[in-house]
Design a protein around this motif. Structure first.
Motif: not given
Length: 262
Positions: A25-26, A44-46, A65-66, A95-105
């Motif tokens: 993430x990040x 959703x997916x870059x 997200x991914x 820039x490319x930023x991801x919020x994955x399992x932190x965003x799931x919770x």
């Protein structure tokens, strides 16, 4: 709002330190855009198609997200997808930023959005993690309904390319308690059974996981990875729009990556 302020705001809500050890993430790529006014393309997916879309819109941040990078690459060679994404990101200052399992919770994350789409009440996490947060959600329908009607509602509200569900003798059975988890949630079947949910909506389920669910008296519904997580990206756009960003848009180049021959 500057990009650095947007990321600070987001990380106070969905701390990247909460992500799983296997996750990433990040920041995926940060070419020096922190002080720029945020022009954000949410996806959703870059992918290269999303990058080309960002370039066309003069965006300076792809918020995905991914993750773009799950495992550290051993090399970056011309023509390879990750290398091309990196080349274009630095060339166009995106820039490319991801919020994955932190965003799931978090509240209003992937699971909460699914629960809200189905109007679930008295919602709690399937697997609690911290402070009332956790993976998946389980709750009761506003009004109990037949399994057939519930499946029709899922089809209408999520528009999955293909809806798969456990074999059942009675589509007219009444359903009141439902669990949901966006993305790959088959590994949570055991935890869902403990919640006494009658139906579990998730994705990426295998043949024997449908067998396991049937044998444990749980109706498993697979609506696909894209259909169960894309709505959370729409919610992110709504949240970002409320922050009065210079520009924010939901990607129209996101892909399901699957087609079904009729």
């Amino acid at each position: 709002m500057k990009i650095i302020d947007l990321i600070t705001w987001f990380e106070e809500w969905a701390n990247p330190a909460w992500c799983e050890s296997w996750d990433n993430c990040g920041w995926q790529i940060q070419p020096g855009v922190l002080s720029e006014k945020a022009r954000v393309l949410v996806c959703l997916t870059p992918t290269l198609a999303v990058m080309e879309e960002a370039i066309a819109f003069n965006a300076n941040l792809i918020f995905a997200h991914h993750p773009l990078i799950f495992n550290p690459p051993k090399s970056l060679c011309s023509g390879e997808p990750i290398a091309e994404m990196a080349r274009l990101a630095f060339m166009h200052n995106i820039g490319i930023y991801s919020a994955h399992t932190n965003f799931d919770q978090v509240q209003d994350g992937t699971a909460d959005v699914l629960a809200q789409i189905l109007n679930l009440q008295s919602v709690t996490p399937i697997v609690p993690t911290q402070g009332g947060l956790g993976y998946g959600r389980v709750g009761v329908l506003e009004s109990s309904m037949s399994l057939q009607k519930l499946l029709a509602n899922i089809q209408t509200k999520l528009s999955p390319a293909h809806l798969i569900f456990s074999p059942t003798a009675d589509l007219q059975q009444k359903i009141s308690r439902v669990a949901v988890l966006g993305g790959s949630g088959a590994g949570f079947i055991g935890a869902v059974v403990k919640t006494q949910a009658q139906v579990y909506l998730t994705s990426d389920c295998k043949f024997h996981q449908f067998q396991e669910s049937r044998d444990r008296n749980l109706i498993l519904v697979d609506a696909g990875h894209y259909a169960t997580e894309r709505p959370a990206c729409e919610r992110l756009v709504q949240k970002f729009s409320a922050l009065n960003l210079d520009w924010v848009k939901l990607s129209q180049k996101d892909e399901d990556f699957r087609q079904f021959f009729q």
